[in-house]
Design a protein around this motif. Structure first.
Motif, short mmCIF file in Angstrom:
data_model
loop_
_atom_site.label_atom_id
_atom_site.label_comp_id
_atom_site.label_asym_id
_atom_site.label_seq_id
_atom_site.Cartn_x
_atom_site.Cartn_y
_atom_site.Cartn_z
N GLY A 375 -1.15 13.17 2.96
CA GLY A 375 -0.13 13.51 2.94
C GLY A 375 0.49 13.45 3.93
O GLY A 375 2.09 13.52 4.85
N ALA A 376 0.04 13.16 5.85
CA ALA A 376 0.27 12.84 6.68
C ALA A 376 0.20 11.74 7.21
O ALA A 376 1.24 11.05 7.61
N GLN A 377 -0.50 10.96 6.60
CA GLN A 377 -1.30 10.00 6.62
C GLN A 377 -1.08 8.64 5.82
O GLN A 377 -1.89 9.28 4.60
N VAL A 378 -1.20 7.32 5.03
CA VAL A 378 -1.36 6.47 4.17
C VAL A 378 -2.10 5.45 4.75
O VAL A 378 -1.84 4.86 5.66
N GLU A 379 -3.09 5.19 3.88
CA GLU A 379 -3.91 4.02 4.31
C GLU A 379 -3.36 2.52 3.85
O GLU A 379 -2.42 2.83 2.72
N ILE A 380 -3.23 1.49 4.58
CA ILE A 380 -2.79 -0.05 4.06
C ILE A 380 -4.35 -1.08 3.85
O ILE A 380 -4.44 -0.79 4.73
N VAL A 381 -4.08 -1.17 2.93
CA VAL A 381 -5.16 -1.59 2.62
C VAL A 381 -4.84 -2.92 2.80
O VAL A 381 -5.86 -3.69 3.38
N ALA A 382 -3.46 -3.42 3.24
CA ALA A 382 -3.51 -5.39 2.58
C ALA A 382 -1.98 -5.12 3.96
O ALA A 382 -1.15 -4.43 2.63
N GLY A 383 -1.60 -6.13 4.36
CA GLY A 383 -0.60 -6.33 5.14
C GLY A 383 0.15 -6.44 6.22
O GLY A 383 0.72 -6.36 7.10
N LEU A 384 -0.81 -5.03 6.95
CA LEU A 384 -1.04 -4.56 8.48
C LEU A 384 -2.35 -4.79 9.06
O LEU A 384 -2.85 -4.08 8.23
N ALA A 385 -2.36 -5.85 9.93
CA ALA A 385 -3.62 -5.38 10.76
C ALA A 385 -3.78 -4.86 11.74
O ALA A 385 -2.53 -4.27 12.35
N PRO A 386 -4.96 -4.33 12.38
CA PRO A 386 -5.40 -3.15 13.00
C PRO A 386 -4.47 -4.31 14.57
O PRO A 386 -4.75 -5.50 14.73
N GLY A 387 -3.93 -3.53 15.45
CA GLY A 387 -3.08 -3.89 16.84
C GLY A 387 -1.89 -4.89 16.06
O GLY A 387 -1.80 -4.00 17.22
N GLU A 388 -1.60 -4.44 14.68
CA GLU A 388 0.18 -4.83 15.56
C GLU A 388 0.57 -3.59 15.56
O GLU A 388 0.54 -2.54 14.80
N THR A 389 1.99 -3.95 15.81
CA THR A 389 2.89 -3.00 16.30
C THR A 389 4.07 -2.70 15.37
O THR A 389 4.14 -3.68 15.28
N TYR A 390 4.35 -1.81 15.04
CA TYR A 390 5.39 -1.19 14.22
C TYR A 390 6.14 -0.03 14.18
O TYR A 390 5.97 0.64 15.26
N ALA A 391 7.20 0.23 13.28
CA ALA A 391 8.16 1.29 13.17
C ALA A 391 7.54 2.74 13.04
O ALA A 391 7.42 2.46 11.36
N ALA A 392 7.11 3.39 14.02
CA ALA A 392 6.72 4.91 13.47
C ALA A 392 7.27 5.65 12.95
O ALA A 392 7.58 6.95 12.61
#
Length: 411
Positions: A375-392
Motif C-alpha cells: 500500500g505504501a511501497q512496491v517491490e521492483i523486480v526488474a527495471g531499476l537497479a539498487p542505487g539508481e536515482t528516480y523521481a519519488a
C-alpha cells in the motif's frame, strides 16, 4: 475606352505582376525550377534504388520515436517543480490483505436502558447525542409497583426494629433467670426472620434500580440512571408516556472505542490472525488509524459464506461513527526486498508500470516489473537497479510533460 477605365485596367495588371514576383521571391526558384524540383521529388519518392533519402527519413523517425520517453529538464526547473528524487534501495514490506468493513458500537460498552418497572414518564432529563456520566439521571417515572415494593421495605424495617427490641429484652430476662430460655430462643428466631425479610425487600428494590433511601413522600418515583459514561444514541420515551417494564427507553454507548467488523471469505480467513496489526481508513478517505484484530469468527454465514473478523479501534475524538464503511489492511507478516519505491513513484506509461529515472539532462520513463506491495511501497523486480536515482515525489508533473510532448509529436 474612357480614361478612367484605362487607369483601372493598368492597376489590375500591375497588381498581378507584383503578386507573381512575390511568389517567385518566396519560393527562391523560377516556376519551371519549382515544377522540376516537384517532379524530381515525386520520382525520388517512387524509386528506392540509391536509398539515401529513404534511409535518412528512417533514421530521423527512429530518433523521433525514442524522444517521448526522455524529458529534458534543468536542475533549476526540477527544484522549482518540487520534484523530489531518491535512491533505489532495499525496504521492508508489510504483507497482508485488504478487507471491507463497517464501524459498529462496542457491544461491551453499549447498553439498552430499561425502567424494569411499568410506569408513566414524569420527567426526561437526557437528549439524543448528550454525553452523560455514570449514575446521572436520564428520566423519572412514576410506578405503582415501585411504591408497593418500597412500602414492603419500610414494613420490613419496622418489623426488624420491633423484633430486635423484643430479642434484647428477652435476652436480659433470660440472663437474669426471670424468663424461660424458650422465650429467648423464640425472640431470637423472630429477629432473624425479620432481618431476612428486610434484606429480601432491599434486594428486590436494588434489582429494580431503585434508591433504598428514597423520600417516603415519593415512594413510587423511579430515577432511570446512566449505567456508565457514554453518549445517548437512542431515546424512546416522552413526557407523560406510559412505558412497560422491559421497554428500551434509552441506548447509551461509550464511543471511546468502536468495533470494526470485517467481512472475511473462506480463502482469506488465514490472513487475519488474532492479534494482527491492522490499518483502518474511512471509505471516503482520511488518515489511517492503527488497531488490532481481537476476534475472528469460527462460523461462516449460510448465505454469505464469510466470517466476521473484529478490530477494536480507539476513538477518543468520536470521529469513527457506527455505520461508517471502512477499508482495512491486516498485516500478517513482513518481507525484506532488494528494491522498492513508494507507490506514488509508479506511473503508467504506454500501459506499463514505469519509473522516471534521473539522467544527465533530466528524466526518462523506464518500464519496470513490479512485485509485492503493502500500500505504501512496491517491490521492483526488474527495471531499476539498487542505487539508481528516480523521481519519488511529484512525478505526475513528469508524466504530464511526457504526455504533452507525445501529443505535440503526434501533431
Amino acid at each position: 475606352m474612357t480614361r478612367t477605365n484605362l487607369f483601372t485596367l493598368l492597376a489590375l495588371v500591375a497588381a498581378t505582376a507584383l503578386a507573381g514576383g512575390a511568389i517567385l521571391l518566396h519560393d527562391g526558384r523560377a516556376p519551371g525550377a519549382a515544377a522540376e524540383a516537384h517532379d524530381h521529388g515525386g520520382k525520388a519518392g517512387a524509386h528506392d534504388d540509391d536509398g539515401d533519402d529513404h534511409d535518412h527519413g528512417d533514421d530521423h523517425g527512429a530518433n523521433h520515436a525514442a524522444a517521448p520517453d526522455a524529458i529534458a529538464m534543468p536542475d533549476a526547473v526540477i527544484a522549482a517543480s518540487r520534484i523530489t528524487v531518491a535512491s533505489a534501495g532495499p525496504a521492508t514490506l508489510d504483507l497482508g490483505a485488504d478487507f471491507h468493513g463497517e464501524v459498529r458500537f462496542n457491544a461491551d460498552r453499549t447498553a439498552q436502558v430499561v425502567p424494569r418497572v411499568a410506569g408513566v414518564v414524569e420527567s426526561v432529563a437526557a437528549d439524543l447525542g448528550q454525553r452523560v456520566r455514570r449514575g446521572e439521571v436520564l428520566a423519572v417515572i412514576g410506578s405503582a409497583t415501585l411504591s408497593e415494593q418500597r412500602a414492603a421495605l419500610l414494613s420490613a424495617r419496622e418489623r426488624r426494629e420491633t423484633a430486635a427490641a423484643t430479642f434484647e429484652r428477652e435476652r436480659r430476662l433470660w440472663e437474669a433467670k426471670v424468663s424461660a430460655e424458650q422465650d429467648y430462643l423464640l425472640a431470637r428466631q423472630a429477629l432473624r426472620e425479620a432481618e431476612i425479610e428486610q434484606r429480601n425487600a432491599e434486594t428486590r428494590l436494588r434489582a429494580l434500580g431503585a434508591d433504598l433511601a428514597a423520600d417516603p413522600s415519593a415512594l413510587g418515583r423511579l430515577a432511570i440512571r446512566a449505567p456508565f459514561d457514554g453518549i445517548v444514541v437512542e431515546k424512546r420515551l416522552a413526557l407523560g408516556e406510559s412505558v412497560a417494564a422491559d421497554a428500551s427507553v434509552f441506548m447509551i454507548s461509550d464511543l471511546s472505542t468502536v468495533w470494526i467488523d470485517l467481512v472475511v471469505s473462506a480463502q482469506d480467513i488465514g490472513k487475519v490472525p488474532v492479534g494482527a496489526r491492522a490499518s483502518v481508513t474511512a471509505a471516503g478517505g482520511g488518515a489511517p488509524v492503527e488497531g488490532r484484530v481481537s476476534y475472528v469468527g469460527n462460523l461462516f454465514g449460510e448465505s454469505t459464506r464469510s466470517a466476521t473478523a473484529r478490530i477494536v479501534l480507539p476513538n477518543p475524538q468520536g470521529l469513527w461513527r457506527p455505520g461508517l464503511f471502512v477499508n482495512a489492511r491486516v498485516v500478517a507478516g513482513q518481507a525484506k526486498v532488494a528494491v522498492a519505491v513508494p507507490a506514488d513513484a509508479l506511473h503508467t506509461v504506454e500501459d506499463r508500470p514505469s519509473v522516471f529515472v534521473r539522467t544527465a539532462v533530466g528524466f526518462e520513463a523506464r518500464p519496470v516489473t513490479t512485485g509485492r506491495a503493502d500500500g505504501a511501497q512496491v517491490e521492483i523486480v526488474a527495471g531499476l537497479a539498487p542505487g539508481e536515482t528516480y523521481a519519488a515525489g511529484n512525478g505526475f508533473l513528469l508524466k504530464a510533460d511526457l504526455a504533452k510532448g507525445s501529443a505535440e509529436h503526434s501533431h
